[in-house]
Motif scaffolding. Structure first.
Motif, PDB file in Angstrom:
ATOM      1  N   THR A   1      37.889  84.677 -19.759  1.00  0.00           N
ATOM      2  CA  THR A   1      37.457  83.383 -20.273  1.00  0.00           C
ATOM      3  C   THR A   1      38.333  82.874 -21.413  1.00  0.00           C
ATOM      4  OG1 THR A   1      35.868  84.433 -21.752  1.00  0.00           O
ATOM      5  CG2 THR A   1      35.055  83.722 -19.586  1.00  0.00           C
ATOM      6  N   GLY A   2      39.441  83.520 -21.681  1.00  0.00           N
ATOM      7  CA  GLY A   2      40.389  83.013 -22.665  1.00  0.00           C
ATOM      8  C   GLY A   2      40.313  83.699 -24.006  1.00  0.00           C
ATOM      9  N   GLY A   3      40.709  82.936 -25.031  1.00  0.00           N
ATOM     10  CA  GLY A   3      40.750  83.455 -26.384  1.00  0.00           C
ATOM     11  C   GLY A   3      42.151  83.808 -26.841  1.00  0.00           C
ATOM     12  N   PHE A   4      43.155  83.550 -25.999  1.00  0.00           N
ATOM     13  CA  PHE A   4      44.529  83.903 -26.344  1.00  0.00           C
ATOM     14  C   PHE A   4      45.299  82.756 -26.996  1.00  0.00           C
ATOM     15  CE2 PHE A   4      43.364  86.707 -22.883  1.00  0.00           C
ATOM     16  CZ  PHE A   4      43.821  87.935 -23.326  1.00  0.00           C
ATOM     17  N   GLY A   5      44.966  81.511 -26.643  1.00  0.00           N
ATOM     18  CA  GLY A   5      45.781  80.353 -27.003  1.00  0.00           C
ATOM     19  C   GLY A   5      45.945  80.087 -28.482  1.00  0.00           C
ATOM     20  N   TRP A   6      44.842  79.937 -29.209  1.00  0.00           N
ATOM     21  CA  TRP A   6      44.938  79.590 -30.618  1.00  0.00           C
ATOM     22  C   TRP A   6      45.608  80.689 -31.441  1.00  0.00           C
ATOM     23  CZ3 TRP A   6      45.754  75.694 -33.374  1.00  0.00           C
ATOM     24  CH2 TRP A   6      45.399  75.612 -34.718  1.00  0.00           C
ATOM     25  N   PRO A   7      45.279  81.964 -31.233  1.00  0.00           N
ATOM     26  CA  PRO A   7      46.014  83.007 -31.965  1.00  0.00           C
ATOM     27  C   PRO A   7      47.517  82.991 -31.643  1.00  0.00           C
ATOM     28  CG  PRO A   7      44.001  83.922 -31.058  1.00  0.00           C
ATOM     29  CD  PRO A   7      44.149  82.547 -30.493  1.00  0.00           C
ATOM     30  N   LEU A   8      47.862  82.738 -30.380  1.00  0.00           N
ATOM     31  CA  LEU A   8      49.267  82.678 -29.988  1.00  0.00           C
ATOM     32  C   LEU A   8      49.981  81.535 -30.699  1.00  0.00           C
ATOM     33  CD1 LEU A   8      51.572  83.675 -28.142  1.00  0.00           C
ATOM     34  CD2 LEU A   8      50.707  82.082 -26.411  1.00  0.00           C
ATOM     35  N   VAL A   9      49.365  80.362 -30.702  1.00  0.00           N
ATOM     36  CA  VAL A   9      49.960  79.210 -31.384  1.00  0.00           C
ATOM     37  C   VAL A   9      50.185  79.527 -32.857  1.00  0.00           C
ATOM     38  CG1 VAL A   9      49.503  76.835 -32.148  1.00  0.00           C
ATOM     39  CG2 VAL A   9      49.076  77.488 -29.759  1.00  0.00           C
ATOM     40  N   ASN A  10      49.218  80.152 -33.503  1.00  0.00           N
ATOM     41  CA  ASN A  10      49.359  80.493 -34.920  1.00  0.00           C
ATOM     42  C   ASN A  10      50.461  81.513 -35.171  1.00  0.00           C
ATOM     43  OD1 ASN A  10      47.246  79.263 -36.925  1.00  0.00           O
ATOM     44  ND2 ASN A  10      46.269  79.417 -34.928  1.00  0.00           N
ATOM     45  N   ARG A  11      50.707  82.395 -34.225  1.00  0.00           N
ATOM     46  CA  ARG A  11      51.805  83.369 -34.381  1.00  0.00           C
ATOM     47  C   ARG A  11      53.165  82.709 -34.187  1.00  0.00           C
ATOM     48  NH1 ARG A  11      48.171  86.822 -31.846  1.00  0.00           N
ATOM     49  NH2 ARG A  11      49.111  86.534 -29.806  1.00  0.00           N
ATOM     50  N   LEU A  12      53.258  81.738 -33.287  1.00  0.00           N
ATOM     51  CA  LEU A  12      54.544  81.122 -32.968  1.00  0.00           C
ATOM     52  C   LEU A  12      54.948  80.026 -33.954  1.00  0.00           C
ATOM     53  CD1 LEU A  12      54.159  80.818 -29.092  1.00  0.00           C
ATOM     54  CD2 LEU A  12      55.570  82.468 -30.353  1.00  0.00           C
ATOM     55  N   ALA A  13      53.979  79.346 -34.532  1.00  0.00           N
ATOM     56  CA  ALA A  13      54.256  78.205 -35.404  1.00  0.00           C
ATOM     57  C   ALA A  13      54.526  78.644 -36.838  1.00  0.00           C
ATOM     58  CB  ALA A  13      53.068  77.245 -35.374  1.00  0.00           C
ATOM     59  N   THR A  14      55.326  77.847 -37.526  1.00  0.00           N
ATOM     60  CA  THR A  14      55.526  78.099 -38.951  1.00  0.00           C
ATOM     61  C   THR A  14      54.344  77.571 -39.751  1.00  0.00           C
ATOM     62  OG1 THR A  14      56.797  76.060 -39.204  1.00  0.00           O
ATOM     63  CG2 THR A  14      58.040  78.078 -38.778  1.00  0.00           C
ATOM     64  N   ALA A  15      53.609  76.609 -39.168  1.00  0.00           N
ATOM     65  CA  ALA A  15      52.399  76.073 -39.800  1.00  0.00           C
ATOM     66  C   ALA A  15      51.537  75.418 -38.723  1.00  0.00           C
ATOM     67  CB  ALA A  15      52.760  75.046 -40.869  1.00  0.00           C
ATOM     68  N   THR A  16      50.219  75.487 -38.907  1.00  0.00           N
ATOM     69  CA  THR A  16      49.285  74.771 -38.041  1.00  0.00           C
ATOM     70  C   THR A  16      48.304  74.019 -38.929  1.00  0.00           C
ATOM     71  OG1 THR A  16      47.762  76.650 -37.884  1.00  0.00           O
ATOM     72  CG2 THR A  16      49.404  76.430 -36.126  1.00  0.00           C
ATOM     73  N   ALA A  17      47.725  72.963 -38.369  1.00  0.00           N
ATOM     74  CA  ALA A  17      46.742  72.183 -39.119  1.00  0.00           C
ATOM     75  C   ALA A  17      45.754  71.567 -38.138  1.00  0.00           C
ATOM     76  CB  ALA A  17      47.425  71.088 -39.924  1.00  0.00           C
ATOM     77  N   VAL A  18      44.531  71.399 -38.612  1.00  0.00           N
ATOM     78  CA  VAL A  18      43.498  70.686 -37.869  1.00  0.00           C
ATOM     79  C   VAL A  18      43.003  69.587 -38.797  1.00  0.00           C
ATOM     80  CG1 VAL A  18      41.273  70.833 -36.712  1.00  0.00           C
ATOM     81  CG2 VAL A  18      42.845  72.788 -36.640  1.00  0.00           C
ATOM     82  N   THR A  19      43.110  68.349 -38.335  1.00  0.00           N
ATOM     83  CA  THR A  19      42.748  67.193 -39.145  1.00  0.00           C
ATOM     84  C   THR A  19      41.729  66.350 -38.400  1.00  0.00           C
ATOM     85  OG1 THR A  19      45.035  67.163 -39.939  1.00  0.00           O
ATOM     86  CG2 THR A  19      43.700  65.216 -40.393  1.00  0.00           C
ATOM     87  N   LEU A  20      40.612  66.060 -39.057  1.00  0.00           N
ATOM     88  CA  LEU A  20      39.628  65.159 -38.459  1.00  0.00           C
ATOM     89  C   LEU A  20      40.181  63.736 -38.511  1.00  0.00           C
ATOM     90  CD1 LEU A  20      36.278  66.557 -39.880  1.00  0.00           C
ATOM     91  CD2 LEU A  20      37.250  66.874 -37.600  1.00  0.00           C
ATOM     92  N   ARG A  21      39.949  62.990 -37.435  1.00  0.00           N
ATOM     93  CA  ARG A  21      40.451  61.620 -37.347  1.00  0.00           C
ATOM     94  C   ARG A  21      39.352  60.633 -37.747  1.00  0.00           C
ATOM     95  NH1 ARG A  21      43.104  60.906 -31.680  1.00  0.00           N
ATOM     96  NH2 ARG A  21      43.922  59.082 -32.732  1.00  0.00           N
ATOM     97  N   ALA A  22      39.728  59.592 -38.467  1.00  0.00           N
ATOM     98  CA  ALA A  22      38.760  58.580 -38.908  1.00  0.00           C
ATOM     99  C   ALA A  22      38.085  57.907 -37.713  1.00  0.00           C
ATOM    100  CB  ALA A  22      39.463  57.534 -39.774  1.00  0.00           C
ATOM    101  N   THR A  23      38.779  57.845 -36.586  1.00  0.00           N
ATOM    102  CA  THR A  23      38.239  57.207 -35.388  1.00  0.00           C
ATOM    103  C   THR A  23      37.404  58.167 -34.545  1.00  0.00           C
ATOM    104  OG1 THR A  23      40.282  57.704 -34.192  1.00  0.00           O
ATOM    105  CG2 THR A  23      40.128  55.543 -35.264  1.00  0.00           C
ATOM    106  N   GLY A  24      37.258  59.402 -35.008  1.00  0.00           N
ATOM    107  CA  GLY A  24      36.528  60.431 -34.270  1.00  0.00           C
ATOM    108  C   GLY A  24      37.471  61.432 -33.659  1.00  0.00           C
ATOM    109  N   GLY A  25      36.979  62.610 -33.453  1.00  0.00           N
ATOM    110  CA  GLY A  25      37.809  63.666 -32.897  1.00  0.00           C
ATOM    111  C   GLY A  25      38.703  64.303 -33.941  1.00  0.00           C
ATOM    112  N   LYS A  26      39.738  64.943 -33.458  1.00  0.00           N
ATOM    113  CA  LYS A  26      40.623  65.682 -34.356  1.00  0.00           C
ATOM    114  C   LYS A  26      42.039  65.667 -33.820  1.00  0.00           C
ATOM    115  CE  LYS A  26      39.820  70.099 -32.066  1.00  0.00           C
ATOM    116  NZ  LYS A  26      38.980  69.519 -31.023  1.00  0.00           N
ATOM    117  N   THR A  27      42.941  66.086 -34.673  1.00  0.00           N
ATOM    118  CA  THR A  27      44.327  66.346 -34.295  1.00  0.00           C
ATOM    119  C   THR A  27      44.627  67.785 -34.643  1.00  0.00           C
ATOM    120  OG1 THR A  27      44.995  64.068 -34.705  1.00  0.00           O
ATOM    121  CG2 THR A  27      46.740  65.739 -34.694  1.00  0.00           C
ATOM    122  N   VAL A  28      45.133  68.521 -33.665  1.00  0.00           N
ATOM    123  CA  VAL A  28      45.586  69.889 -33.880  1.00  0.00           C
ATOM    124  C   VAL A  28      47.112  69.835 -33.816  1.00  0.00           C
ATOM    125  CG1 VAL A  28      45.552  72.259 -33.036  1.00  0.00           C
ATOM    126  CG2 VAL A  28      43.511  70.822 -32.821  1.00  0.00           C
TER     127      VAL A  28
END
Length: 129
Positions: A96-123
């Motif tokens: 059922t997954g669980g690999f993606g977000w940890p993988l992205v965090n290992r590969l990236a120099t930085a990650t961020a999650v930002t809530l959008r004023a119009t709703g939703g988020k940006t990863v």
């Protein structure tokens, strides 16, 4: 600075992720100077993981934005869910997954999650160029 945006929907989830990967490859191939093959593969992998997560957990549609900075590539995926990705133990038995977000965090120099004023988020993930 080079940039592009791609809208992705779940009418064909696997096809939609493939479109995002293909769009990322085309974007990267147009950059000068060109990215090393390994760096380009890493960007495409991060695109694939973030778009898959957005389609699966973020409301069924998303927008992918890619921006080339002098020393980095920014991958940003906007979706309709305010829920941030979370680290969890990958499921090795049921698949059922669980690999993606940890993988992205290992590969990236930085990650961020930002809530959008119009709703939703940006990863977003910043990757070395």
């Amino acid at each position: 600075m080079d940039a592009m945006s791609v809208d992705v929907a779940t009418d064909r989830p696997a096809g939609s992720v493939a479109v995002a990967r293909d769009s990322a490859r085309s974007f990267l191939e147009g950059l000068a100077p060109a990215l090393a093959s390994e760096a380009a593969d890493t960007v495409v992998l991060v695109v694939s993981e973030l778009v898959t997560n957005a389609l699966r957990h973020g409301g069924g549609t998303c927008t992918l934005d890619l921006t080339a900075h002098p020393d980095s590539i920014e991958v940003a995926v906007h979706d309709h869910s305010p829920d941030a990705p979370r680290m969890r133990t990958p499921d090795l038995d049921v698949g059922t997954g669980g690999f993606g977000w940890p993988l992205v965090n290992r590969l990236a120099t930085a990650t961020a999650v930002t809530l959008r004023a119009t709703g939703g988020k940006t990863v977003s993930a910043l990757l070395s160029r």
